[in-house]
Design a protein around this motif. Sequence first.
Motif, mmCIF file in Angstrom:
data_model
loop_
_atom_site.group_PDB
_atom_site.id
_atom_site.type_symbol
_atom_site.label_atom_id
_atom_site.label_comp_id
_atom_site.label_asym_id
_atom_site.label_seq_id
_atom_site.Cartn_x
_atom_site.Cartn_y
_atom_site.Cartn_z
ATOM 1 N N ARG A 54 -3.876 3.189 -1.244
ATOM 2 C CA ARG A 54 -3.970 3.218 0.177
ATOM 3 C C ARG A 54 -5.290 2.918 0.464
ATOM 4 N NH1 ARG A 54 0.517 6.991 2.671
ATOM 5 N NH2 ARG A 54 2.072 5.969 1.706
ATOM 6 N N GLY B 66 -11.977 12.537 3.098
ATOM 7 C CA GLY B 66 -12.810 13.622 3.048
ATOM 8 C C GLY B 66 -14.312 13.367 2.708
ATOM 9 N N MET C 197 -0.858 5.322 10.678
ATOM 10 C CA MET C 197 -1.635 6.425 10.118
ATOM 11 C C MET C 197 -1.565 6.823 8.537
ATOM 12 S SD MET C 197 -1.085 9.345 13.148
ATOM 13 C CE MET C 197 -2.115 10.566 12.485
ATOM 14 N N ASP C 198 -0.388 6.739 8.119
ATOM 15 C CA ASP C 198 -0.016 6.707 6.589
ATOM 16 C C ASP C 198 -0.766 5.719 5.983
ATOM 17 O OD1 ASP C 198 1.818 8.921 6.484
ATOM 18 O OD2 ASP C 198 3.588 7.579 6.781
ATOM 19 N N ALA C 199 -0.629 4.496 6.380
ATOM 20 C CA ALA C 199 -1.476 3.452 5.928
ATOM 21 C C ALA C 199 -2.987 3.580 5.638
ATOM 22 C CB ALA C 199 -1.342 2.096 6.602
ATOM 23 N N ARG C 200 -3.504 4.486 6.688
ATOM 24 C CA ARG C 200 -4.762 4.722 6.574
ATOM 25 C C ARG C 200 -5.076 6.013 5.887
ATOM 26 N NH1 ARG C 200 -6.578 3.588 12.777
ATOM 27 N NH2 ARG C 200 -8.865 4.129 11.693
ATOM 28 N N GLY C 201 -4.214 6.287 5.013
ATOM 29 C CA GLY C 201 -4.506 7.532 3.959
ATOM 30 C C GLY C 201 -4.387 8.862 4.775
ATOM 31 N N PHE C 202 -3.711 8.970 5.902
ATOM 32 C CA PHE C 202 -3.631 10.320 6.486
ATOM 33 C C PHE C 202 -2.701 11.412 5.748
ATOM 34 C CE2 PHE C 202 -1.650 13.191 9.602
ATOM 35 C CZ PHE C 202 -2.794 14.128 9.753
ATOM 36 N N ARG C 203 -3.235 12.713 5.480
ATOM 37 C CA ARG C 203 -2.227 13.291 4.668
ATOM 38 C C ARG C 203 -2.087 14.595 5.519
ATOM 39 N NH1 ARG C 203 -5.337 13.598 -1.109
ATOM 40 N NH2 ARG C 203 -6.733 12.098 -0.425
ATOM 41 N N HIS D 93 -7.161 18.262 4.962
ATOM 42 C CA HIS D 93 -7.986 17.282 3.964
ATOM 43 C C HIS D 93 -9.097 16.723 4.557
ATOM 44 C CE1 HIS D 93 -4.535 17.640 1.204
ATOM 45 N NE2 HIS D 93 -5.184 17.492 0.251
ATOM 46 N N ARG D 94 -9.193 16.498 5.751
ATOM 47 C CA ARG D 94 -10.138 15.719 6.586
ATOM 48 C C ARG D 94 -11.313 16.356 6.894
ATOM 49 N NH1 ARG D 94 -8.913 13.649 11.595
ATOM 50 N NH2 ARG D 94 -9.444 11.820 11.097
ATOM 51 N N PHE E 27 -11.509 7.303 11.400
ATOM 52 C CA PHE E 27 -10.145 7.975 10.851
ATOM 53 C C PHE E 27 -10.125 7.806 9.515
ATOM 54 C CE2 PHE E 27 -5.371 8.137 10.330
ATOM 55 C CZ PHE E 27 -5.380 9.339 11.008
ATOM 56 N N GLY E 28 -9.945 6.638 9.005
ATOM 57 C CA GLY E 28 -9.809 6.220 7.509
ATOM 58 C C GLY E 28 -10.771 7.116 6.602
ATOM 59 N N ASN F 116 0.896 -1.167 0.106
ATOM 60 C CA ASN F 116 -0.010 -0.078 0.012
ATOM 61 C C ASN F 116 0.905 1.052 -0.056
ATOM 62 O OD1 ASN F 116 0.631 0.156 2.690
ATOM 63 N ND2 ASN F 116 -1.456 0.734 3.334
ATOM 64 N N GLU G 265 -12.453 9.823 7.241
ATOM 65 C CA GLU G 265 -12.303 11.090 7.683
ATOM 66 C C GLU G 265 -11.155 11.607 6.725
ATOM 67 O OE1 GLU G 265 -14.177 11.989 12.149
ATOM 68 O OE2 GLU G 265 -12.089 11.499 11.834
ATOM 69 N N ASN G 266 -9.955 10.863 6.568
ATOM 70 C CA ASN G 266 -8.943 11.204 5.742
ATOM 71 C C ASN G 266 -9.269 11.386 4.077
ATOM 72 O OD1 ASN G 266 -7.238 11.165 7.902
ATOM 73 N ND2 ASN G 266 -6.654 9.176 7.700
ATOM 74 N N TRP H 15 -3.046 7.679 -3.105
ATOM 75 C CA TRP H 15 -3.996 7.622 -2.040
ATOM 76 C C TRP H 15 -5.064 6.586 -2.645
ATOM 77 C CZ3 TRP H 15 -2.192 9.731 1.703
ATOM 78 C CH2 TRP H 15 -1.378 10.932 1.478
ATOM 79 N N LEU I 27 3.552 2.113 1.248
ATOM 80 C CA LEU I 27 4.321 2.847 2.588
ATOM 81 C C LEU I 27 5.601 2.816 2.229
ATOM 82 C CD1 LEU I 27 2.496 1.179 5.591
ATOM 83 C CD2 LEU I 27 2.599 3.440 5.217
#
Lengths: 286, 288, 262
Positions: A93, A124, C221-227, C231-232, A118-119, A66, A121-122, A90, A68
């Motif tokens: 991921r 959008g 957090m990266d793996a879950r698409g945190f930028r 953006h959130r 959390f996911g 993914n 929300e990221n 993106w 990383l």
Amino acid sequence: MRPFIEIENLKYVYPSFIPPHAGGQRGGGGQIVALRGVNLTIEQGEFVALIGPNGSGKSTLARHLNALLLPTAGAVWIDGLRTSDAHNVWAVRQKVGMVFQNPDNQIVATTVEEDVAFGPENMGLPADEIRHRVDDALAAVGLLDYRQYPPQMLSGGQKQLVAIAGALAARPSCIVFDEPTSMLDPVGRRQVLDTIRRLNAEEGITVLLITHSMSEAAMAQRVLVMEAGRMVMDGPPAIVFERGARLRALGLDLPPIVDIAQRLQAWGLPLPQGVLTVQDMVDALC
Amino acid sequence: MLIQVENLTHIYNQGTPFERVALREVNLEIEAGERIGILGPTGSGKSTLVQHLAGLLKPTAGRVLLEGTPIHSKGATARKLRLQVGLAFQYPEDQIFEQTVFREVAFGPRNLGLDEAEVAARVNWALEMVGLDPVAVAQRMPFTLSGGEMRRVALASILAMRPRVLILDEPTAGQDPQGRRALLDKVGAWQRETNMTLIVVSHALEDLARLVERVIALREGRVVADGPTRQVLSDVKLLRAIGLDVPQPVALLQALRQAGKEVRVDRFLPAEAASEIARVWGLRGSVT
Amino acid sequence: MSALPIGMYVPGNSILHRLDPRVKMGATLVLMMIPFAVHGLWGYVALSTFVVTAVLLSGVPLGALLRTLRTVFWIAFLMFFLYLFTTPGEPLLALGSIAITRQGLLAAVAQIYRLCLLVTVASLLTFTTSPIHLTHGLEAMLSPLERARLPVRELAMVLTIALRFVPTLQEEIDKIAKAQRARGADFRTGGPLRRARNLVPIFVPIFVSAFRRADELATAMDARGFRSALHRTRMRKLRLGSLDLLATLIVMGLVLTVIWLG
């Protein structure tokens, strides 16, 4: 159609710092070659286990799925998207979720549902859609009743289920599990494995399960074995576990039932091929 | 009698909304040189019990005696007594703090007030016991070692105190199969060489089967079984009740028995189970 | 975990639990300031009635509240005598050159009252508001500052993660301290310098582990698409309900009553 995961001659060299997860390969400080040319394809819906001694490159490979980590050489495609193209990150991921070993170090929020959100929300998404996805994901792992709980009030197994729900909420096609059960007690282990199996069978989620437990690997349709940055075996569990001597030489074990079957065969008892479970064995013996 | 646990009760956060009873009137007797396994699901009170055995907690009620003296009482005698019990928590490598392996392993012996020559001798001995070459590793920074090596340094730092009782909480957690086997062999060897009392907390029934002669099972803060390893670990009903997986060899033998075959079911290692089946099926060359 | 952290959230579903965090935080601020406007007995009666009612409505065990109050016991003790002996006025009792005055006694009692009220109100907020609501409320109340380029959302996220890891770190410190005690470490004897040095075997492992946790958390957090926090979107939107309106009116009523009573 292209396979869901395509890996072509993947090489990866860690820059000259100590990779935190590279287990047995730590030390020295110089460059560490973690992957030495891996080729692999995985189809949508497969359940694949990945085994190998500490430091063989399993986690490094997983982190490529993914984006990383990005290949030093070679390429990784997820659902046709090349991970090294910056604008694919993106999407990749979202398509491939990850669940890691330590349940404590992947929960970001102070309640279960906020963490699962959390996911999305990221991504959008609008609030209603996030709520919907969080409820679906919690229902899929059986934690709806715990939505308001703070993580420290959950067992290790439940925390791992939260992490799985967190991955699911992004609606991925595939989830990579990096030793998800190694810090759990037997009850937690069962909860997590049952959930993984169900997600694969019922939701069609592609699963890559990294594990040190040979019994867990035996649950998969296909077993991959890595050694020193290379893929050295790839096949159905019955075929891979037939090579007991080779696996032992790699520092691996056999699932207990396979071990018993091979001993009995060596003593002259005729057993059919591919005995993996207690039931297989009872059927063969009685 | 080396250790006596008398009516031990432990309650966390007593008098708060988060109150939790971890141990309820536990009674145990442990002889010098015994090898004991402790089993139980999360929250059964295992870790609380072993912390009491090491004198690290104050009982809510009851007491723990080491050679007849309460281990938790104040004063120098009790402190000396506590230092005869070595406790390796789960993931003991987390406790490493020194700049060199030598100093890390020397921490305990120095706290015992030994002179430097004796400290050095113990460090060397302990590193050898865990299978590390003292010459090669003594001056290295612990954090540059591999995960498995760090675990062994941490265990050496406890062994170097020459405890009479050694308690290991999930010693093989997170190790690959080869690391597991190597570590178990080492632990067995230490026990034989020093004849210390060994207490191992583990979910891995196979590890216990290889190491201990007596198993104590806990559930919800009470002792629910205490007996010879073979007997406790093949008690399918008990194992299920405390949420543990029945070892696959035992499950197989049990299934064969139900199918009418006269096999013994208390064989939990693959080799033992295979021999048992071979015996009943009359295979040659199977005597181990 | 041997001791319960002070002011920890007690899950529940009381009216106070259900109030919007912004309303609760606003009311807390008001209640912390209002004692300074109270001078007469009836003002104190009105205020006390209000706070006692709030405590009873919250369903928080009184034992937990008393434990929190106990932490300020020594401060209260000192304050009491400071005011008792230093306030000039009409003497009640004279001990040599020191005199206890009527005004002094009243001032001392008033100070203790204010302190206890402060602690009660503040812990009522933390007892009935989950960390997530607390940070959310804070974020909402500070959001006007975003125009002044203050990274409010990032700060809220950092605060959330910090709160998330408080219990984890507490457990870890407890475990490492015990592990080192089992190796003969002594944290209780010696002078201040020696004691500080004796803590090295705890702090080094805690730092090492905190860095590892931070690294693993960042990867997760990266793996879950945190930028970035910008953006959130958020799942939970704070919305004021009729209960919140009612609570606001009641607090305003209390303020007016207290000022009117003087």
